[in-house]
Design a protein around this motif. Structure first.
Motif, mmCIF file in Angstrom:
data_model
loop_
_atom_site.group_PDB
_atom_site.id
_atom_site.type_symbol
_atom_site.label_atom_id
_atom_site.label_comp_id
_atom_site.label_asym_id
_atom_site.label_seq_id
_atom_site.Cartn_x
_atom_site.Cartn_y
_atom_site.Cartn_z
ATOM 1 N N LYS A 1 -6.568 2.203 -3.750
ATOM 2 C CA LYS A 1 -7.957 1.944 -3.523
ATOM 3 C C LYS A 1 -7.706 -0.361 -2.927
ATOM 4 C CE LYS A 1 -10.579 4.837 -6.131
ATOM 5 N NZ LYS A 1 -10.952 5.435 -7.176
ATOM 6 N N THR A 2 -7.010 -0.396 -3.368
ATOM 7 C CA THR A 2 -7.552 -2.521 -3.449
ATOM 8 C C THR A 2 -6.478 -2.843 -1.184
ATOM 9 O OG1 THR A 2 -5.233 -2.524 -3.984
ATOM 10 C CG2 THR A 2 -6.966 -2.863 -6.167
ATOM 11 N N PHE A 3 -6.272 -1.743 -0.995
ATOM 12 C CA PHE A 3 -5.445 -2.136 -0.076
ATOM 13 C C PHE A 3 -7.080 -1.983 0.812
ATOM 14 C CE2 PHE A 3 -1.899 -2.000 -2.638
ATOM 15 C CZ PHE A 3 -1.227 -2.377 -2.176
ATOM 16 N N LEU A 4 -7.878 -1.146 0.638
ATOM 17 C CA LEU A 4 -8.781 -0.704 1.578
ATOM 18 C C LEU A 4 -10.476 -1.152 1.342
ATOM 19 C CD1 LEU A 4 -8.320 2.981 1.424
ATOM 20 C CD2 LEU A 4 -6.415 1.861 2.693
ATOM 21 N N SER A 5 -10.439 -1.923 3.453
ATOM 22 C CA SER A 5 -11.783 -1.894 3.236
ATOM 23 C C SER A 5 -13.052 -1.586 2.242
ATOM 24 C CB SER A 5 -12.346 -2.688 4.562
ATOM 25 O OG SER A 5 -12.237 -1.864 4.607
ATOM 26 N N ASP A 6 -13.882 -1.858 2.362
ATOM 27 C CA ASP A 6 -15.445 -1.585 1.611
ATOM 28 C C ASP A 6 -15.712 0.112 3.264
ATOM 29 O OD1 ASP A 6 -15.480 -2.140 -1.167
ATOM 30 O OD2 ASP A 6 -16.794 -3.469 -0.384
ATOM 31 N N MET B 1 0.107 -1.434 0.053
ATOM 32 C CA MET B 1 -0.178 0.208 0.065
ATOM 33 C C MET B 1 1.300 1.196 0.041
ATOM 34 S SD MET B 1 -1.484 2.455 1.672
ATOM 35 C CE MET B 1 -1.030 2.880 3.481
ATOM 36 N N TRP B 2 1.988 0.915 0.650
ATOM 37 C CA TRP B 2 2.473 2.844 1.180
ATOM 38 C C TRP B 2 3.603 2.952 -0.476
ATOM 39 C CZ3 TRP B 2 1.520 5.510 4.472
ATOM 40 C CH2 TRP B 2 1.135 5.279 5.329
ATOM 41 N N LYS B 3 3.319 1.825 -0.843
ATOM 42 C CA LYS B 3 4.379 2.000 -3.032
ATOM 43 C C LYS B 3 3.202 2.477 -3.518
ATOM 44 C CE LYS B 3 8.045 -1.679 -2.139
ATOM 45 N NZ LYS B 3 8.400 -3.329 -2.505
ATOM 46 N N ALA B 4 2.304 1.661 -3.196
ATOM 47 C CA ALA B 4 1.541 2.245 -4.389
ATOM 48 C C ALA B 4 0.928 3.898 -4.269
ATOM 49 C CB ALA B 4 -0.108 1.358 -4.028
ATOM 50 N N LEU B 5 0.939 3.980 -2.518
ATOM 51 C CA LEU B 5 0.595 5.575 -2.069
ATOM 52 C C LEU B 5 2.215 6.783 -2.832
ATOM 53 C CD1 LEU B 5 -0.908 7.610 -0.641
ATOM 54 C CD2 LEU B 5 -0.191 7.165 1.437
ATOM 55 N N SER B 6 2.693 6.125 -2.453
ATOM 56 C CA SER B 6 4.467 7.400 -2.856
ATOM 57 C C SER B 6 4.484 6.713 -4.049
ATOM 58 C CB SER B 6 5.691 6.046 -2.225
ATOM 59 O OG SER B 6 5.739 6.224 -1.183
ATOM 60 N N ALA B 7 3.714 6.198 -5.342
ATOM 61 C CA ALA B 7 3.821 6.341 -6.569
ATOM 62 C C ALA B 7 2.755 7.362 -7.364
ATOM 63 C CB ALA B 7 4.069 5.333 -7.427
ATOM 64 N N ARG B 8 1.844 7.401 -5.838
ATOM 65 C CA ARG B 8 0.275 8.096 -6.048
ATOM 66 C C ARG B 8 -0.255 7.156 -7.479
ATOM 67 N NH1 ARG B 8 2.079 14.487 -6.758
ATOM 68 N NH2 ARG B 8 3.885 13.615 -7.434
ATOM 69 N N ASP B 9 -0.396 6.217 -7.459
ATOM 70 C CA ASP B 9 -1.031 4.977 -7.736
ATOM 71 C C ASP B 9 -2.911 5.239 -7.473
ATOM 72 O OD1 ASP B 9 -2.307 2.634 -8.759
ATOM 73 O OD2 ASP B 9 -0.567 2.097 -9.297
ATOM 74 N N TRP B 10 -3.525 5.712 -6.566
ATOM 75 C CA TRP B 10 -4.854 5.868 -6.932
ATOM 76 C C TRP B 10 -5.451 4.686 -6.339
ATOM 77 C CZ3 TRP B 10 -3.063 9.439 -3.109
ATOM 78 C CH2 TRP B 10 -2.759 10.162 -3.548
ATOM 79 N N GLY C 1 -4.451 16.904 0.152
ATOM 80 C CA GLY C 1 -3.254 16.798 0.005
ATOM 81 C C GLY C 1 -1.494 16.184 -0.820
ATOM 82 N N LEU C 2 -1.625 15.198 -2.070
ATOM 83 C CA LEU C 2 -0.585 15.474 -2.157
ATOM 84 C C LEU C 2 -0.778 14.804 -3.886
ATOM 85 C CD1 LEU C 2 -0.761 11.538 -0.783
ATOM 86 C CD2 LEU C 2 0.693 13.450 -0.243
ATOM 87 N N GLU C 3 -1.393 15.316 -4.776
ATOM 88 C CA GLU C 3 -1.907 15.214 -6.100
ATOM 89 C C GLU C 3 -1.462 16.323 -6.984
ATOM 90 O OE1 GLU C 3 -5.207 13.607 -9.450
ATOM 91 O OE2 GLU C 3 -5.589 15.217 -8.362
ATOM 92 N N PRO C 4 -1.357 17.520 -5.437
ATOM 93 C CA PRO C 4 -1.436 18.961 -6.075
ATOM 94 C C PRO C 4 0.506 18.582 -6.211
ATOM 95 C CG PRO C 4 -2.600 19.537 -4.348
ATOM 96 C CD PRO C 4 -2.551 17.921 -4.531
ATOM 97 N N LEU C 5 1.118 18.060 -5.389
ATOM 98 C CA LEU C 5 2.918 17.629 -5.112
ATOM 99 C C LEU C 5 3.426 18.187 -6.476
ATOM 100 C CD1 LEU C 5 2.834 16.204 -1.765
ATOM 101 C CD2 LEU C 5 2.796 18.758 -2.042
ATOM 102 N N ALA C 6 4.496 18.615 -6.714
ATOM 103 C CA ALA C 6 5.804 18.652 -8.098
ATOM 104 C C ALA C 6 6.432 16.681 -7.475
ATOM 105 C CB ALA C 6 6.795 19.371 -7.704
ATOM 106 N N SER C 7 6.835 16.439 -6.144
ATOM 107 C CA SER C 7 6.606 15.547 -5.638
ATOM 108 C C SER C 7 6.238 15.245 -4.128
ATOM 109 C CB SER C 7 8.696 14.994 -6.061
ATOM 110 O OG SER C 7 8.873 16.009 -4.978
ATOM 111 N N TYR C 8 6.441 13.751 -3.775
ATOM 112 C CA TYR C 8 6.285 13.182 -3.139
ATOM 113 C C TYR C 8 6.935 11.884 -2.316
ATOM 114 C CZ TYR C 8 3.901 10.611 -0.059
ATOM 115 O OH TYR C 8 2.822 9.477 0.816
ATOM 116 N N GLU C 9 7.792 11.929 -1.391
ATOM 117 C CA GLU C 9 8.064 10.396 -1.504
ATOM 118 C C GLU C 9 7.965 10.112 0.542
ATOM 119 O OE1 GLU C 9 12.941 8.373 -1.928
ATOM 120 O OE2 GLU C 9 12.624 10.729 -2.271
ATOM 121 N N ASN C 10 8.457 8.588 -0.121
ATOM 122 C CA ASN C 10 7.818 7.961 1.721
ATOM 123 C C ASN C 10 8.903 7.879 1.794
ATOM 124 O OD1 ASN C 10 6.466 6.996 4.323
ATOM 125 N ND2 ASN C 10 6.257 5.191 2.866
#
Length: 138
Positions: free
Chosen positions: A14-19, A1-10, A47-56
């Protein structure tokens, strides 16, 4: 999940979150939580989409099979040149391989002191259809 979030792969996030997963920033409190994968991603994007870059940056992960605590940091860079390193402790409850509760503890002042002057205004003007009052649920 954290890798997907760092990549902003929305879609992958979602696949890691329960309904019925609840996400909340603890500095803001449960009255401004988000519930469900679609609304949680709407909230994260503010918070994250407008950023030029984001890294976890990976930190300490402790879990007991259901509850996980993850101490990590994030580096945010805005297109206008400002940047911030934010220290987090994220707490997850995981049931049947899905996150059912996600609480982020962090210093809002660290963000507010380093973000562009328009940060709060941009947040206030964002799509707030995700707001869910989780008071009494977390």
């Amino acid at each position: 999940m954290w890798k997907a979030l760092s990549a902003r792969d929305w879609e992958q996030v979602k696949t890691f979150l329960s309904d019925d997963c609840i996400y909340l920033d603890m500095p803001v409190g449960p009255a401004a939580a988000a519930r469900g994968p679609e609304d949680i991603v709407k909230r994260l994007k503010i918070g994250l989409e407008p950023l030029a870059s984001y890294e976890n940056f990976t930190g300490l992960l402790v879990d007991n099979g259901t509850d996980a605590m993850y101490e990590h940091s994030e580096e945010w860079h805005w297109p206008t040149g400002e940047s911030a390193v934010l220290k987090f402790v994220s707490v997850h409850k995981v049931v049947d391989g899905k996150i059912t509760l996600w609480k982020d503890y962090w210093d809002m002042g660290a963000l507010a002191n380093n973000a562009p002057p328009t940060w709060m205004e941009d947040f206030a003007n964002a799509d707030m259809s995700w707001v869910f009052d989780a008071t009494g649920l977390v």
